[in-house]
Design a protein around this motif. Structure first.
Motif, PDB file in Angstrom:
ATOM      1  N   PRO A 198      39.990  48.425  31.363  1.00 43.77           N
ATOM      2  CA  PRO A 198      39.749  47.718  32.628  1.00 43.77           C
ATOM      3  C   PRO A 198      38.619  46.705  32.560  1.00 43.77           C
ATOM      4  N   THR A 199      37.574  47.002  31.772  1.00 47.48           N
ATOM      5  CA  THR A 199      36.418  46.102  31.804  1.00 47.48           C
ATOM      6  C   THR A 199      36.456  45.027  30.714  1.00 47.48           C
ATOM      7  N   LEU A 200      37.534  44.968  29.971  1.00 45.88           N
ATOM      8  CA  LEU A 200      37.679  43.878  29.013  1.00 45.88           C
ATOM      9  C   LEU A 200      38.639  42.844  29.600  1.00 45.88           C
ATOM     10  N   SER A 201      38.442  41.594  29.228  1.00 43.25           N
ATOM     11  CA  SER A 201      39.348  40.550  29.715  1.00 43.25           C
ATOM     12  C   SER A 201      40.698  40.697  29.024  1.00 43.25           C
ATOM     13  N   LEU A 202      41.690  40.017  29.555  1.00 45.02           N
ATOM     14  CA  LEU A 202      43.021  40.081  28.946  1.00 45.02           C
ATOM     15  C   LEU A 202      42.952  39.609  27.497  1.00 45.02           C
ATOM     16  N   LEU A 203      42.213  38.518  27.286  1.00 41.99           N
ATOM     17  CA  LEU A 203      42.086  37.977  25.929  1.00 41.99           C
ATOM     18  C   LEU A 203      41.400  38.991  25.009  1.00 41.99           C
ATOM     19  N   GLU A 204      40.332  39.599  25.508  1.00 38.90           N
ATOM     20  CA  GLU A 204      39.603  40.577  24.679  1.00 38.90           C
ATOM     21  C   GLU A 204      40.462  41.794  24.383  1.00 38.90           C
ATOM     22  N   ASN A 205      41.214  42.237  25.392  1.00 35.21           N
ATOM     23  CA  ASN A 205      42.087  43.383  25.197  1.00 35.21           C
ATOM     24  C   ASN A 205      43.088  43.138  24.074  1.00 35.21           C
ATOM     25  N   LEU A 206      43.772  42.012  24.172  1.00 36.06           N
ATOM     26  CA  LEU A 206      44.799  41.732  23.163  1.00 36.06           C
ATOM     27  C   LEU A 206      44.177  41.442  21.801  1.00 36.06           C
ATOM     28  N   LEU A 264      49.391  34.693  25.629  1.00 38.38           N
ATOM     29  CA  LEU A 264      49.137  34.963  27.048  1.00 38.38           C
ATOM     30  C   LEU A 264      49.657  33.805  27.901  1.00 38.38           C
ATOM     31  N   ALA A 265      49.467  32.587  27.388  1.00 45.38           N
ATOM     32  CA  ALA A 265      49.969  31.426  28.118  1.00 45.38           C
ATOM     33  C   ALA A 265      51.495  31.490  28.214  1.00 45.38           C
ATOM     34  N   GLU A 266      52.116  31.972  27.164  1.00 51.01           N
ATOM     35  CA  GLU A 266      53.578  32.025  27.116  1.00 51.01           C
ATOM     36  C   GLU A 266      54.154  32.910  28.230  1.00 51.01           C
ATOM     37  N   VAL A 267      53.431  33.962  28.614  1.00 56.75           N
ATOM     38  CA  VAL A 267      53.928  34.830  29.674  1.00 56.75           C
ATOM     39  C   VAL A 267      53.368  34.427  31.036  1.00 56.75           C
ATOM     40  N   GLY A 268      52.758  33.261  31.085  1.00 56.89           N
ATOM     41  CA  GLY A 268      52.300  32.750  32.370  1.00 56.89           C
ATOM     42  C   GLY A 268      50.916  33.214  32.777  1.00 56.89           C
ATOM     43  N   LEU A 269      50.130  33.665  31.805  1.00 56.07           N
ATOM     44  CA  LEU A 269      48.786  34.129  32.139  1.00 56.07           C
ATOM     45  C   LEU A 269      47.715  33.181  31.593  1.00 56.07           C
ATOM     46  N   GLY A 270      48.119  31.963  31.269  1.00 58.18           N
ATOM     47  CA  GLY A 270      47.209  31.008  30.647  1.00 58.18           C
ATOM     48  C   GLY A 270      45.944  30.741  31.451  1.00 58.18           C
ATOM     49  N   ARG A 293      39.980  36.842  32.546  1.00 60.94           N
ATOM     50  CA  ARG A 293      39.751  37.727  33.693  1.00 60.94           C
ATOM     51  C   ARG A 293      39.826  39.179  33.213  1.00 60.94           C
ATOM     52  N   GLN A 294      38.901  40.017  33.702  1.00 61.34           N
ATOM     53  CA  GLN A 294      38.915  41.424  33.292  1.00 61.34           C
ATOM     54  C   GLN A 294      40.173  42.115  33.823  1.00 61.34           C
ATOM     55  N   ALA A 295      40.672  43.044  33.031  1.00 73.10           N
ATOM     56  CA  ALA A 295      41.939  43.686  33.390  1.00 73.10           C
ATOM     57  C   ALA A 295      41.859  44.397  34.738  1.00 73.10           C
ATOM     58  N   ARG A 296      40.672  44.914  35.084  1.00 74.88           N
ATOM     59  CA  ARG A 296      40.566  45.632  36.366  1.00 74.88           C
ATOM     60  C   ARG A 296      40.758  44.698  37.552  1.00 74.88           C
ATOM     61  N   HIS A 297      40.581  43.404  37.322  1.00 74.02           N
ATOM     62  CA  HIS A 297      40.792  42.441  38.407  1.00 74.02           C
ATOM     63  C   HIS A 297      42.190  41.837  38.369  1.00 74.02           C
ATOM     64  N   CYS A 298      43.024  42.372  37.483  1.00 71.33           N
ATOM     65  CA  CYS A 298      44.398  41.882  37.395  1.00 71.33           C
ATOM     66  C   CYS A 298      45.326  42.912  38.035  1.00 71.33           C
ATOM     67  N   SER A 299      46.387  42.428  38.643  1.00 75.04           N
ATOM     68  CA  SER A 299      47.345  43.350  39.250  1.00 75.04           C
ATOM     69  C   SER A 299      48.088  44.108  38.150  1.00 75.04           C
ATOM     70  N   ARG A 325      52.479  42.027  32.116  1.00 75.37           N
ATOM     71  CA  ARG A 325      52.790  40.752  31.446  1.00 75.37           C
ATOM     72  C   ARG A 325      51.955  40.610  30.178  1.00 75.37           C
ATOM     73  N   ALA A 326      50.675  40.987  30.280  1.00 73.48           N
ATOM     74  CA  ALA A 326      49.810  40.869  29.104  1.00 73.48           C
ATOM     75  C   ALA A 326      50.314  41.773  27.978  1.00 73.48           C
ATOM     76  N   GLU A 327      50.803  42.938  28.360  1.00 71.81           N
ATOM     77  CA  GLU A 327      51.329  43.842  27.317  1.00 71.81           C
ATOM     78  C   GLU A 327      52.599  43.264  26.697  1.00 71.81           C
ATOM     79  N   ILE A 328      53.389  42.584  27.517  1.00 68.89           N
ATOM     80  CA  ILE A 328      54.576  41.911  26.966  1.00 68.89           C
ATOM     81  C   ILE A 328      54.141  40.825  25.988  1.00 68.89           C
TER      82      ILE A 328
END
Lengths: 222, 211, 246
Positions: B91-99, B117-123, B128-134, B140-143
């Motif tokens: 939760p406290t890592l950004s999407l980029l950091e997580n992946l 991440l851009a490819e799945v529309g999260l560019g 943004r930290q994962a806890r602030h993402c729906s 989507r990030a996992e995809i």
């Protein structure tokens, strides 16, 4: 082996980052430990002589009991989903274990330094051999982190997990506790200290070796 | 056809006093997508974790990507991709950091994570930290991660839950890309209609057996 | 089968001997002469020393069982580790309680920070933690695996802890009121002590064996329960009855 250390570093960076964002250790556990020192000092303040004598023991007692909280911090516990995802990267469980223990060691050393300073100021004892202090702080930090991480892996995902870890760690940490408090003992000589340092080093090594070896069976048996 | 990617023979699994899988036999070959249905608590997720080599069966034989040959399980696991039904991001890592963390643990270069991440529309939200993402954004990030690592065996647990329409298509795109490369996909779902469109055949888990 | 019949006979023999030795031990510990200094209090020592030796053997068995489980993955070694840890903790409880009563009446305090006592407390808590861990894990295989790791950690740490406690004690102590290295013991008392010690060893074997049998039956019962039709997953939920019970 190169891959191993790369993975260790990756996990370490992850945990340092998570701590920076949540400040769980720096903002919660350390103030809690410092409060404990001040409270004990306050209760015993009627007799400052007792305080000076018992100071090192109180200090290390607090560091050990509250230090286990660093090992059970929420960011050290991974959710089952996170563990699964990590297992499917094919990374070496031993490397994950070492990385996690290394992060805990960093936090514990910071914890020791800050709580130790508070203890030094509030309990008012003297330190006979200054040179030994950094060595002991590092050895205790590593040893306690390794024990805590190992216990954390043994108890992960259990209902009583966070309560179990301190119970498992505390009695096994006794050689470290004795070694640490001895180094602040006024009566001890150089030779006496060396013996304790070797003992603590041995504890660190033994626990790290077991941790690395046990990481895989612990991961593969969820 | 060469050896199947997934081969379960008479597999049983019990946890404590409950028998979750009684006798499951399932073979999934190259380029095949299989749907797996069943009631709540039927053991679908358990079966998926067995196939992912994340837990061990209590009976029968499990062979995943040749795993029974005594090879290092870690090497087999890294060829398996799974999207579970709860998010696996920190939760406290950004999407980029997580992946980047997961890719880094695989020992692969992290420079393509942003693009994925851009490819799945999260560019726009990579930092943004994962806890602030729906929930849906995390999925989507996992995809994106699975698109990046291109697993040979893709396991999806309720992939369409929490996803909006366009994101739902990402699931199909991902599954198709795995199957087209000669991999296999196993999809657990309640959404029969939707999943049937992306699978070649479906099986149902009833009473610890596959129908 | 012949072999298992022989085993049953051996253990029945152990049970009979245990009871006989315990009876003899009890009689001897009450009929042996009182100590010149401690008087009748010394009778507690028979139980105390007898239990402590058995408890140490029990913990050694736990360590051995854990180690063998790690190597062989055979459930029987896990059962050995578990059973002996339970028996060991109970025996150690007896040791500590009896020791405290004796200490209070002889030394004037329930507890003295002597190396041996400290080590006893440490071992007691280590295996208390071990049992707590076992209780917390429902899945038998997971339980065996994780507690075996803890058993091995304990095995490695206990000698180190022992050294540390002895060193700490050699610097720290010197104030033990009565040295635990007791003065020369009389022949009759020695005989009583040896009998009780032997009896406790037999008791240990008998209890551990029983506990292992129970554990085996528990495992078997679990398997039967799993095999029966009542527990299959998927039967957990039924079709919802909308509109209530009309």
């Amino acid at each position: 082996m190169n891959g191993f250390w790369h993975q260790v570093r990756t996990v370490l960076v992850r945990d340092l980052r998570r701590e920076r964002r949540t400040a769980e250790v720096l903002g919660v556990t350390i103030p809690f430990g410092a409060t404990a020192i001040v409270l004990i000092g306050f209760v015993l303040s009627a007799n400052s002589d007792t305080l000076a004598k018992a100071g090192p023991a109180i200090l290390w007692g607090v560091i050990f009991l509250f230090g286990t909280l660093v090992a059970v911090r929420r960011t050290a516990a991974e959710t089952p989903a996170q563990r699964d995802m990590l297992a499917l990267t094919g990374a070496d469980p031993g490397a994950m274990w070492v990385g996690q223990a290394a992060a805990s060691a960093v936090f514990l050393i910071v914890f020791e330094v800050i709580v130790g300073l508070v203890g030094f100021l509030f309990l008012g004892f003297s330190v006979p051999m200054w040179w030994s202090v950094p060595i002991v702080v590092i050895l205790v930090g590593i040893g306690l982190a390794a024990l805590g991480t190992l216990a954390g892996w043994i108890a992960h995902d259990l209902e009583t997990g966070t309560a179990l870890v301190p119970l498992i760690v505390a009695p096994l940490a006794i050689p470290l506790l004795l070694g640490a408090s001895k180094t602040l003992d006024v009566l001890i000589t150089n030779r006496g200290i060396l013996r304790w340092i070797v003992l603590m080093l041995m504890v660190d090594l033994v626990v790290i070796i077991i941790g690395v070896l046990a990481a895989r069976p612990l991961q593969e048996n969820p | 056809m060469s050896a199947p990617l997934v081969s379960l023979q008479d597999v049983a699994f019990s946890a404590g006093k409950s028998l979750i899988l009684r006798s499951v036999t399932l073979t999934v070959g190259e380029g095949e997508a299989v749907g797996l249905f069943g009631a709540n608590g039927a053991g679908k997720t358990t079966l998926l974790r067995l196939v992912a080599l994340l837990s061990r069966s209590t009976g029968g034989t499990v062979d995943i990507l040749g795993s029974s040959g005594g090879t290092d399980l870690s090497l087999v696991r890294r060829r398996i991709g799974m999207i579970g039904h709860t998010p696996a991001l920190y939760p406290t890592l950004s999407l980029l950091e997580n992946l980047s963390f997961l890719v880094g643990m695989r020992g692969e270069p992290v420079d393509r994570v942003g693009d994925a991440l851009a490819e799945v529309g999260l560019g726009n939200v990579i930092s943004r930290q994962a806890r602030h993402c729906s929930h849906g954004m995390q999925r989507r990030a996992e995809i994106a991660y699975q698109i990046l690592v291109q697993p040979d065996l893709l396991l999806l647990d309720e992939p369409h839950s929490a996803l909006d329409g366009p994101a739902g298509e990402l699931v199909e795109y991902l599954a198709a890309s795995v199957v087209d490369r000669g991999g296999a996909t196993l999809v657990v779902s309640h959404d029969r209609e939707r999943v049937s469109q992306m699978t070649h055949r479906n099986v149902e888990l009833v009473g610890g057996r596959l129908l | 089968m012949n072999q298992s019949q022989a085993t049953v006979r051996v253990f029945r023999g152990v049970d009979v001997l245990t009871v006989a030795l315990l009876l003899v031990g009890i009689v001897l510990s009450f009929t042996s002469p009182p100590d010149r200094i401690q008087g009748d209090l010394t009778r507690m020592i028979y139980l105390h020393v007898g239990s402590v030796v058995a408890a140490y053997v029990a913990f050694a068995l736990t360590a051995l069982g854990s180690l063998l489980y790690v190597i062989t993955r055979r459930a029987s070694f896990d059962r050995l580790a578990a059973a002996s840890a339970e028996v060991g903790v109970i025996l150690f409880g007896v040791v500590i309680v009896v020791g405290m009563i004796w200490g209070q009446t002889t030394w004037g305090s329930f507890w003295v920070w002597d190396a041996r006592l400290t080590m006893s407390a440490v071992m007691f808590f280590v295996y208390l933690g071990y049992l707590a861990l076992r209780r917390a894990i429902p899945n038998p295989e997971t339980r065996a695996n994780r507690s075996a790791v803890l058993g091995v950690v304990a095995l490695a740490m206990i000698p180190i802890t022992h050294f540390s406690v002895v060193w700490w004690n050699s610097l720290h102590q010197g104030a033990t009121i009565l040295s635990p290295a007791s003065p020369k013991i009389e022949g009759e008392m020695a005989f009583a002590l040896l009998t009780v010690m032997l009896a406790m060893q037999f008791l240990l074997v008998s209890l551990v064996r029983r506990r292992m049998q129970i554990a085996k039956l528990e495992d078997a019962a679990l398997e039967v329960a799993v095999g029966s039709d009542g527990f299959v997953a998927g039967d957990a939920v039924q079709i919802p009855q909308m509109g209530g019970a009309s």
